[in-house]
Motif scaffolding. Structure first.
Motif, PDB file in Angstrom:
ATOM      1  N   ASP A  47      28.349  -8.384  47.516  1.00  0.00           N
ATOM      2  CA  ASP A  47      29.279  -9.319  46.874  1.00  0.00           C
ATOM      3  C   ASP A  47      28.497 -10.394  46.137  1.00  0.00           C
ATOM      4  O   ASP A  47      27.390 -10.758  46.519  1.00  0.00           O
ATOM      5  CB  ASP A  47      30.183 -10.003  47.903  1.00  0.00           C
ATOM      6  CG  ASP A  47      31.333  -9.132  48.351  1.00  0.00           C
ATOM      7  OD1 ASP A  47      31.462  -8.009  47.827  1.00  0.00           O
ATOM      8  OD2 ASP A  47      32.091  -9.575  49.224  1.00  0.00           O
ATOM      9  N   THR A  48      29.101 -10.906  45.098  1.00  0.00           N
ATOM     10  CA  THR A  48      28.484 -12.023  44.396  1.00  0.00           C
ATOM     11  C   THR A  48      28.963 -13.317  45.041  1.00  0.00           C
ATOM     12  O   THR A  48      30.095 -13.417  45.506  1.00  0.00           O
ATOM     13  CB  THR A  48      28.879 -12.025  42.902  1.00  0.00           C
ATOM     14  OG1 THR A  48      30.300 -12.060  42.811  1.00  0.00           O
ATOM     15  CG2 THR A  48      28.336 -10.788  42.213  1.00  0.00           C
ATOM     16  N   ALA A  49      28.098 -14.272  45.085  1.00  0.00           N
ATOM     17  CA  ALA A  49      28.439 -15.557  45.692  1.00  0.00           C
ATOM     18  C   ALA A  49      29.397 -16.318  44.780  1.00  0.00           C
ATOM     19  O   ALA A  49      29.104 -16.550  43.610  1.00  0.00           O
ATOM     20  CB  ALA A  49      27.181 -16.369  45.925  1.00  0.00           C
ATOM     21  N   ARG A  50      30.544 -16.640  45.318  1.00  0.00           N
ATOM     22  CA  ARG A  50      31.475 -17.469  44.541  1.00  0.00           C
ATOM     23  C   ARG A  50      31.794 -18.698  45.388  1.00  0.00           C
ATOM     24  O   ARG A  50      31.945 -18.619  46.604  1.00  0.00           O
ATOM     25  CB  ARG A  50      32.733 -16.709  44.172  1.00  0.00           C
ATOM     26  CG  ARG A  50      33.390 -16.040  45.299  1.00  0.00           C
ATOM     27  CD  ARG A  50      34.421 -15.037  44.861  1.00  0.00           C
ATOM     28  NE  ARG A  50      34.450 -14.093  45.969  1.00  0.00           N
ATOM     29  CZ  ARG A  50      35.505 -13.613  46.509  1.00  0.00           C
ATOM     30  NH1 ARG A  50      36.667 -13.869  46.047  1.00  0.00           N
ATOM     31  NH2 ARG A  50      35.443 -12.818  47.535  1.00  0.00           N
ATOM     32  N   PRO A  51      31.878 -19.829  44.761  1.00  0.00           N
ATOM     33  CA  PRO A  51      32.091 -21.059  45.525  1.00  0.00           C
ATOM     34  C   PRO A  51      33.479 -21.081  46.177  1.00  0.00           C
ATOM     35  O   PRO A  51      34.442 -20.509  45.657  1.00  0.00           O
ATOM     36  CB  PRO A  51      31.966 -22.166  44.470  1.00  0.00           C
ATOM     37  CG  PRO A  51      32.172 -21.490  43.164  1.00  0.00           C
ATOM     38  CD  PRO A  51      31.773 -20.055  43.331  1.00  0.00           C
ATOM     39  N   PHE A  52      33.536 -21.729  47.330  1.00  0.00           N
ATOM     40  CA  PHE A  52      34.794 -21.874  48.053  1.00  0.00           C
ATOM     41  C   PHE A  52      35.717 -22.800  47.263  1.00  0.00           C
ATOM     42  O   PHE A  52      35.313 -23.868  46.823  1.00  0.00           O
ATOM     43  CB  PHE A  52      34.514 -22.461  49.443  1.00  0.00           C
ATOM     44  CG  PHE A  52      35.749 -22.727  50.249  1.00  0.00           C
ATOM     45  CD1 PHE A  52      36.459 -21.688  50.821  1.00  0.00           C
ATOM     46  CD2 PHE A  52      36.210 -24.034  50.425  1.00  0.00           C
ATOM     47  CE1 PHE A  52      37.602 -21.932  51.558  1.00  0.00           C
ATOM     48  CE2 PHE A  52      37.346 -24.284  51.159  1.00  0.00           C
ATOM     49  CZ  PHE A  52      38.042 -23.231  51.735  1.00  0.00           C
ATOM     50  N   GLN A  53      36.954 -22.369  47.082  1.00  0.00           N
ATOM     51  CA  GLN A  53      37.936 -23.166  46.340  1.00  0.00           C
ATOM     52  C   GLN A  53      38.766 -23.991  47.316  1.00  0.00           C
ATOM     53  O   GLN A  53      39.575 -23.448  48.059  1.00  0.00           O
ATOM     54  CB  GLN A  53      38.860 -22.248  45.530  1.00  0.00           C
ATOM     55  CG  GLN A  53      38.150 -21.479  44.440  1.00  0.00           C
ATOM     56  CD  GLN A  53      37.624 -22.402  43.361  1.00  0.00           C
ATOM     57  OE1 GLN A  53      38.301 -23.317  42.920  1.00  0.00           O
ATOM     58  NE2 GLN A  53      36.388 -22.162  42.937  1.00  0.00           N
ATOM     59  N   ARG A  54      38.525 -25.292  47.323  1.00  0.00           N
ATOM     60  CA  ARG A  54      39.312 -26.176  48.188  1.00  0.00           C
ATOM     61  C   ARG A  54      40.723 -26.278  47.625  1.00  0.00           C
ATOM     62  O   ARG A  54      40.931 -26.318  46.426  1.00  0.00           O
ATOM     63  CB  ARG A  54      38.680 -27.559  48.238  1.00  0.00           C
ATOM     64  CG  ARG A  54      37.382 -27.552  49.012  1.00  0.00           C
ATOM     65  CD  ARG A  54      36.713 -28.884  48.989  1.00  0.00           C
ATOM     66  NE  ARG A  54      37.612 -29.941  49.446  1.00  0.00           N
ATOM     67  CZ  ARG A  54      37.226 -31.169  49.735  1.00  0.00           C
ATOM     68  NH1 ARG A  54      35.952 -31.491  49.619  1.00  0.00           N
ATOM     69  NH2 ARG A  54      38.089 -32.070  50.116  1.00  0.00           N
ATOM     70  N   THR A  55      41.671 -26.328  48.550  1.00  0.00           N
ATOM     71  CA  THR A  55      43.074 -26.455  48.160  1.00  0.00           C
ATOM     72  C   THR A  55      43.653 -27.689  48.826  1.00  0.00           C
ATOM     73  O   THR A  55      43.057 -28.252  49.753  1.00  0.00           O
ATOM     74  CB  THR A  55      43.884 -25.221  48.609  1.00  0.00           C
ATOM     75  OG1 THR A  55      43.844 -25.156  50.041  1.00  0.00           O
ATOM     76  CG2 THR A  55      43.327 -23.931  48.006  1.00  0.00           C
TER      77      THR A  55
END
Length: 180
Positions: A47-55
């Motif tokens: 998997d490619t690293a994708r930043p965590f999306q805060r909600t």
């Protein structure tokens, strides 16, 4: 102290809310201090690293946890979490809150006493172990003052008061019902 570890995605999911609330409430009923390690999600191989999306939901959940008295600790992964646990253990030892009795009870009589202590409200396994090893009999425990309960159970005064009230109320109610 109790420590629980959750990933960011677990805390961000509304599907986990009920279970999280029940778990936190249960831990707070049994322990003086509760810490929650928030661990970054693992990146799976390939998997490619994708930043965590805060909600907004995630931020609201974190705010509610802090308001409820939890201490939040942040971790980049399992190794960081392990290091945090080591530091928390050292802190508890320095404060003389470490486990200072054997982790097991050997005799059948003590095992029965341990089970009885575990059935009392606000008593966790460590409190029950301390009570088992520091009181020769259940009768000795029942006849103890709040101060003696606090020392023998290695618990806070407020918790010792809860146990004291439980023992007085439960024993009095039981004796009143059987004397009729």
């Amino acid at each position: 102290m109790a420590v629980e570890r959750h990933s960011q995605s677990e805390l961000a999911s509304p599907l986990n809310r009920k279970r999280l609330v029940e778990r936190v409430n249960g831990l707070q009923a049994l322990f003086e201090r509760v810490c929650l390690i928030v661990e970054k999600d693992r990146i799976k191989p390939g998997d490619t690293a994708r930043p965590f999306q805060r909600t907004r939901y995630y931020d609201t959940t974190l705010a509610a946890l802090v308001r409820s008295g939890l201490k939040l600790l942040w971790s980049n992964g399992p190794e960081d979490s392990a290091a945090l646990l080591v530091e928390l253990t050292r802190l508890e030892q320095r404060k003389s809150h470490g486990i200072s009795v054997p982790l097991e009870v050997k005799s059948g009589h003590r095992e029965q006493a341990l089970q009885m202590y575990l059935s009392m409200p606000s008593v966790n396994y460590v409190h029950a172990l301390n009570l088992c090893h520091n009181f020769r009999t259940i009768g000795q425990l029942i006849n103890s003052s709040i101060e003696v309960l606090q020392t023998g159970g290695c618990m806070s005064r407020s918790r010792a008061e809860e146990v004291y009230r439980f023992l007085r109320y439960s024993c009095d109610s039981f004796l009143m019902n059987t004397s009729k």
